[in-house]
Design a protein around this motif. Sequence first.
Motif, PDB file in Angstrom:
ATOM      1  N   LEU A 101      38.940  46.955  43.323  1.00 32.26           N
ATOM      2  CA  LEU A 101      38.783  47.674  44.588  1.00 32.26           C
ATOM      3  C   LEU A 101      40.067  48.418  44.945  1.00 32.26           C
ATOM      4  O   LEU A 101      40.039  49.587  45.354  1.00 32.26           O
ATOM      5  CB  LEU A 101      38.422  46.688  45.705  1.00 32.26           C
ATOM      6  CG  LEU A 101      37.055  46.006  45.592  1.00 32.26           C
ATOM      7  CD1 LEU A 101      36.908  44.943  46.674  1.00 32.26           C
ATOM      8  CD2 LEU A 101      35.920  47.013  45.691  1.00 32.26           C
ATOM      9  N   GLN A 102      41.201  47.746  44.793  1.00 32.73           N
ATOM     10  CA  GLN A 102      42.484  48.375  45.139  1.00 32.73           C
ATOM     11  C   GLN A 102      42.754  49.579  44.244  1.00 32.73           C
ATOM     12  O   GLN A 102      43.188  50.638  44.714  1.00 32.73           O
ATOM     13  CB  GLN A 102      43.607  47.342  45.023  1.00 32.73           C
ATOM     14  CG  GLN A 102      44.933  47.780  45.591  1.00 32.73           C
ATOM     15  CD  GLN A 102      45.777  48.556  44.584  1.00 32.73           C
ATOM     16  OE1 GLN A 102      45.620  48.377  43.378  1.00 32.73           O
ATOM     17  NE2 GLN A 102      46.664  49.403  45.080  1.00 32.73           N
ATOM     18  N   GLN A 103      42.481  49.452  42.960  1.00 34.49           N
ATOM     19  CA  GLN A 103      42.731  50.557  42.029  1.00 34.49           C
ATOM     20  C   GLN A 103      41.820  51.744  42.311  1.00 34.49           C
ATOM     21  O   GLN A 103      42.183  52.886  42.004  1.00 34.49           O
ATOM     22  CB  GLN A 103      42.559  50.070  40.589  1.00 34.49           C
ATOM     23  CG  GLN A 103      43.671  49.125  40.140  1.00 34.49           C
ATOM     24  CD  GLN A 103      43.483  48.628  38.721  1.00 34.49           C
ATOM     25  OE1 GLN A 103      42.384  48.674  38.162  1.00 34.49           O
ATOM     26  NE2 GLN A 103      44.558  48.137  38.122  1.00 34.49           N
ATOM     27  N   ALA A 104      40.656  51.489  42.891  1.00 33.27           N
ATOM     28  CA  ALA A 104      39.734  52.571  43.239  1.00 33.27           C
ATOM     29  C   ALA A 104      40.021  53.161  44.619  1.00 33.27           C
ATOM     30  O   ALA A 104      39.310  54.060  45.062  1.00 33.27           O
ATOM     31  CB  ALA A 104      38.297  52.061  43.183  1.00 33.27           C
ATOM     32  N   GLY A 105      41.042  52.653  45.283  1.00 31.64           N
ATOM     33  CA  GLY A 105      41.404  53.176  46.594  1.00 31.64           C
ATOM     34  C   GLY A 105      40.482  52.739  47.707  1.00 31.64           C
ATOM     35  O   GLY A 105      40.409  53.399  48.754  1.00 31.64           O
ATOM     36  N   ILE A 106      39.789  51.624  47.521  1.00 32.99           N
ATOM     37  CA  ILE A 106      38.844  51.127  48.518  1.00 32.99           C
ATOM     38  C   ILE A 106      39.559  50.148  49.436  1.00 32.99           C
ATOM     39  O   ILE A 106      40.223  49.219  48.953  1.00 32.99           O
ATOM     40  CB  ILE A 106      37.649  50.449  47.821  1.00 32.99           C
ATOM     41  CG1 ILE A 106      36.888  51.471  46.972  1.00 32.99           C
ATOM     42  CG2 ILE A 106      36.717  49.791  48.842  1.00 32.99           C
ATOM     43  CD1 ILE A 106      35.901  50.869  46.022  1.00 32.99           C
ATOM     44  N   PRO A 107      39.467  50.295  50.751  1.00 27.13           N
ATOM     45  CA  PRO A 107      40.151  49.368  51.655  1.00 27.13           C
ATOM     46  C   PRO A 107      39.631  47.948  51.492  1.00 27.13           C
ATOM     47  O   PRO A 107      38.421  47.711  51.466  1.00 27.13           O
ATOM     48  CB  PRO A 107      39.837  49.932  53.048  1.00 27.13           C
ATOM     49  CG  PRO A 107      38.625  50.781  52.875  1.00 27.13           C
ATOM     50  CD  PRO A 107      38.706  51.328  51.490  1.00 27.13           C
ATOM     51  N   THR A 108      40.555  47.009  51.358  1.00 30.86           N
ATOM     52  CA  THR A 108      40.223  45.602  51.186  1.00 30.86           C
ATOM     53  C   THR A 108      41.333  44.787  51.843  1.00 30.86           C
ATOM     54  O   THR A 108      42.459  45.290  51.991  1.00 30.86           O
ATOM     55  CB  THR A 108      40.071  45.266  49.683  1.00 30.86           C
ATOM     56  OG1 THR A 108      39.473  43.964  49.528  1.00 30.86           O
ATOM     57  CG2 THR A 108      41.390  45.313  48.949  1.00 30.86           C
ATOM     58  N   ALA A 233      33.260  50.700  41.377  1.00 26.08           N
ATOM     59  CA  ALA A 233      34.582  50.192  40.977  1.00 26.08           C
ATOM     60  C   ALA A 233      34.473  48.986  40.057  1.00 26.08           C
ATOM     61  O   ALA A 233      35.293  48.814  39.150  1.00 26.08           O
ATOM     62  CB  ALA A 233      35.404  49.845  42.210  1.00 26.08           C
ATOM     63  N   VAL A 234      33.475  48.139  40.293  1.00 25.42           N
ATOM     64  CA  VAL A 234      33.318  46.945  39.456  1.00 25.42           C
ATOM     65  C   VAL A 234      32.313  47.158  38.334  1.00 25.42           C
ATOM     66  O   VAL A 234      32.081  46.266  37.513  1.00 25.42           O
ATOM     67  CB  VAL A 234      32.903  45.722  40.302  1.00 25.42           C
ATOM     68  CG1 VAL A 234      33.943  45.430  41.361  1.00 25.42           C
ATOM     69  CG2 VAL A 234      31.533  45.925  40.946  1.00 25.42           C
ATOM     70  N   GLY A 235      31.683  48.331  38.287  1.00 26.44           N
ATOM     71  CA  GLY A 235      30.748  48.657  37.221  1.00 26.44           C
ATOM     72  C   GLY A 235      29.391  48.007  37.336  1.00 26.44           C
ATOM     73  O   GLY A 235      28.709  47.809  36.337  1.00 26.44           O
TER      74      GLY A 235
END
Length: 294
Positions: A101-108, A233-235
């Motif tokens: 998630l972080q690598q895809a730029g998704i807020p977490t 992001a996780v496929g």
Amino acid sequence: MSHSQEPAPVLLASRVRTDEKRIMAALERRGVAYTYVDSRSVWGFLGRSAERPATVVLNREIGQARAQYAATLLEQAGHRVINSARAVEVCGDKWRTSVALQQAGIPTPRTALALTPDAALEAFEAVGYPAVVKPLTGSWGRLVTRVPDRPTAETVMEYVAALPGPAAHIVYVQELVAKPDRDIRVIVIGGEPIGAVYRRSDQWRTNVARGGTTEACPLTDEIAELSAAAAEAVGADIAGVDLIEDCEGRLTVLEVNHGVEFSGFQAVLGEDLHVADRIADHLTARLQSCSESL
């Protein structure tokens, strides 16, 4: 029965729950011949099997280890598995999910990983209290612990240090986001968010398995975009995406589930949406699109 020449899709599961029965019924309504396989009976050689034509497998195995190895075994034998071995591996590990998630730029939420319980005490200080400790693998909110302060952290880490096996000593620490008494579950199929529900509880954990209740949630553009991006992001072809709102309404993605259960979701949305039908449509579409390459 199917009128096409494509190989029959496979539904793989060790337990046929209400959700699996709904999927089977949806396939039957479409005239799609399918094969049910009990995952407890599965074994295979290294390399592609000549005994069974390559096909699409819907992996509904409930156990994380068996689901992951089943996907790996079937993929290396030439089958297309939904969800893929990579998706099962990433979704089944909370740290790997957070990294994706972080690598895809998704807020977490702010998250740290400590390789020992002693190091985790420093991680707690950096993340801040209150915090949450979660097992790297697991579902339904089991063994998730709220840690309000340093003395509690020391006590919890003392118990963690006494657990058997080195994997149990790796500690996943996450900030506890101040939020309303609810979170949001979105189901994504084939990259499309199909609906959302609120999960409410008078406890800080809102899992339906722990007594939480569900109600309809508007599928806003923001919720849909975040959920679709998280599944990508996780496929995961089929995913249950969990989001939380902070007190100012900002959304973050908490985790992504590869073996999404949807009975509570279906009960809320009723006739407006049939999850099993969407899964059956996606499965048959993937079978058709992949039939030449399988």
